[in-house]
Design a protein around this motif. Sequence first.
Motif, mmCIF file in Angstrom:
data_model
loop_
_atom_site.group_PDB
_atom_site.id
_atom_site.type_symbol
_atom_site.label_atom_id
_atom_site.label_comp_id
_atom_site.label_asym_id
_atom_site.label_seq_id
_atom_site.Cartn_x
_atom_site.Cartn_y
_atom_site.Cartn_z
ATOM 1 N N TYR A 80 0.835 -1.198 0.000
ATOM 2 C CA TYR A 80 0.000 0.000 0.000
ATOM 3 C C TYR A 80 0.873 1.252 0.000
ATOM 4 C CZ TYR A 80 -4.314 2.308 1.524
ATOM 5 O OH TYR A 80 -5.437 3.055 1.616
ATOM 6 N N ASP A 352 -20.907 7.997 1.009
ATOM 7 C CA ASP A 352 -19.523 7.511 0.935
ATOM 8 C C ASP A 352 -19.233 6.627 2.139
ATOM 9 O OD1 ASP A 352 -17.078 7.066 -0.203
ATOM 10 O OD2 ASP A 352 -16.232 9.035 0.245
ATOM 11 N N ASP A 353 -18.094 5.936 2.084
ATOM 12 C CA ASP A 353 -17.785 4.985 3.167
ATOM 13 C C ASP A 353 -17.248 5.680 4.405
ATOM 14 O OD1 ASP A 353 -15.353 5.231 1.288
ATOM 15 O OD2 ASP A 353 -14.510 4.497 3.150
ATOM 16 N N GLY A 358 -11.529 14.797 5.521
ATOM 17 C CA GLY A 358 -12.670 15.627 5.115
ATOM 18 C C GLY A 358 -12.482 16.257 3.753
ATOM 19 N N THR A 360 -12.042 14.928 0.664
ATOM 20 C CA THR A 360 -12.784 14.334 -0.457
ATOM 21 C C THR A 360 -14.241 14.780 -0.420
ATOM 22 O OG1 THR A 360 -11.385 12.399 -0.285
ATOM 23 C CG2 THR A 360 -13.384 12.144 -1.585
HETATM 24 P P1 AMP Z 1 -10.534 12.225 3.193
HETATM 25 O O1 AMP Z 1 -10.557 13.041 1.972
HETATM 26 O O2 AMP Z 1 -9.200 12.287 3.899
HETATM 27 O O3 AMP Z 1 -11.693 12.498 4.131
HETATM 28 O O4 AMP Z 1 -10.657 10.690 2.751
HETATM 29 C C1 AMP Z 1 -11.876 10.061 2.634
HETATM 30 C C2 AMP Z 1 -11.911 9.217 1.383
HETATM 31 O O5 AMP Z 1 -10.739 8.404 1.314
HETATM 32 C C3 AMP Z 1 -13.107 8.328 1.356
HETATM 33 O O6 AMP Z 1 -13.748 8.558 0.137
HETATM 34 C C4 AMP Z 1 -12.573 6.914 1.436
HETATM 35 O O7 AMP Z 1 -13.153 6.120 0.430
HETATM 36 C C5 AMP Z 1 -11.093 7.025 1.218
HETATM 37 N N1 AMP Z 1 -10.320 6.350 2.282
HETATM 38 C C6 AMP Z 1 -10.691 6.040 3.521
HETATM 39 N N2 AMP Z 1 -9.682 5.450 4.217
HETATM 40 C C7 AMP Z 1 -8.647 5.388 3.388
HETATM 41 C C8 AMP Z 1 -7.315 4.869 3.503
HETATM 42 N N3 AMP Z 1 -6.882 4.292 4.627
HETATM 43 N N4 AMP Z 1 -6.514 4.974 2.409
HETATM 44 C C9 AMP Z 1 -6.961 5.554 1.269
HETATM 45 N N5 AMP Z 1 -8.200 6.037 1.105
HETATM 46 C C10 AMP Z 1 -9.032 5.965 2.136
#
Ligand code: AMP
Length: 469
Positions: A80, A352-353, A358, A360
């Motif tokens: 990863y 979203d999952d 924050g 994305t």
């Molecule tokens: P963020 O923009 O930091 O809030 O990231 C959230 C997005 O990243 C979500 O759309 C998830 O699908 C994805 N995500 C969540 N955990 C991980 C991870 N450990 N590594 C990469 N992508 C992630």
Amino acid sequence: MHDACGVVGISLRENGNNVAKSIYYALYALQHRGQEAAGISVYDGKTIRTHRGMGLVSEVFNDAQIALLRGVVGIGHVRYPTTGRSCIENSQPLLVKYKDGAVAVAHNGNLVNSNQLREQLEQSGDIFHTTSDTEVIAHILVRELLRHDLPDAVRALMRKIVGSYSLVFILGDIVLAVRDPLGIKPLCIGEVESGMMVASESVAIDTLNGRLLRDVRPGEMVIIRNGELFSHQLSRLPCAAHCVFEYIYFARPDSIMDGRLIYDVRVNIGAKLADEHPANADTVTPIPDSGITLAVGYHQRSGINYRECLMKNRYIGRTFIMPDQNMRETAVRLKMNTIRPNIQGQRLILVDDSIVRGTTSRRIVNMVKNAGAKEVHVRIGSPPIMAPCYLGIDMPSREELIAAYKTISGVQTVLEADSLGYVSHKGLVEAIGIPERNLCMGCLTGIYPLDIPGEKCAAAQMTLAEYVC
Ligand code: AMP
């Protein structure tokens, strides 16, 4: 360094074909578990040959390299992208030579005591070539193999290492696989045409047209010799702490993990979200790809129309260079585009999952509003992520996790969403269908299933050394 990776190990019967091509295909199926580096080791009857490289499986291997890896016993690894050192030395499988032979190892997980163990080993003369905890594991196993038979050597290893580990080794003519006593990271067993395999996810077995037999049990050691499987249970308690994030985000929806089809779990989570956080809206839409199955569940339960409003470009290479702000903005638009007519004038439920930093969700709320959405109701298939992961998922530090320092309404304000709902802990556990005591929810609760310096540990845990019989 956090390694959230994918592993595979295959042993074919003597008359089987070369194993390298099968490992290559299995790694292809596990590509979502790691895109930074890939590698394969094969035992040819005398020596272990390894080919590793930085990049995707398809970038690291070509037919000529695979043809050089001859033999019926092999392991593979995808790694990863991490915040730690990204270099070829840290890619896997890792080979350690010793007096009686050589060991190749591939690891998914993360040790929490690897610095102490490394220091002890260095004090007594060991020299390390990498900064990864996998090398620590290999050194300890080699030391124990010089003193004990195989099961006792692995027992001794398991008494020393603390953390999450799904390990595959080549040891002489066998594939050895071990899952940590809490079964934190996944590992399953499959039967293929002329042998047996282990892999992080069952999709690797499907790809080889094999049959999923079962998961490796927490604390179980599996030996595959000449295509036949032998099992040794090395931990004494029927106890588990499966990583909840595998179900939420990490694993592929078509994988079956610890008895659950990930697709079903995510549809269930979507349905829970619809029950817990209804909204007056016209359209349910996912943030692709991770939100798709959750949005299907929300749509089925709520009866609200499902429509895709965002398209992801799946062909953006990792090396895409963005030297200035203008180009960075182009890159964002290149990665995700809106389907305007599906959005204009709509009250959207955007699923979203997870929200980590924050960025994305904020960016996408902004995109759909610019494309004409009337309202945007964000629904998230995990409870707020408020603590780091020390056990194998690459997560930012606490300071960078938006939910660690903001309330839910504070996060909603940052996203500029009209409402925000996270699935509850109870809803998530019910959707997975595994009792909470058998899940690791450290990133959601800040309480971990084993002792991590400076963090809270679930009450009355035995030390992992005490688990091992
Ligand atoms: P963020 O923009 O930091 O809030 O990231 C959230 C997005 O990243 C979500 O759309 C998830 O699908 C994805 N995500 C969540 N955990 C991980 C991870 N450990 N590594 C990469 N992508 C992630």
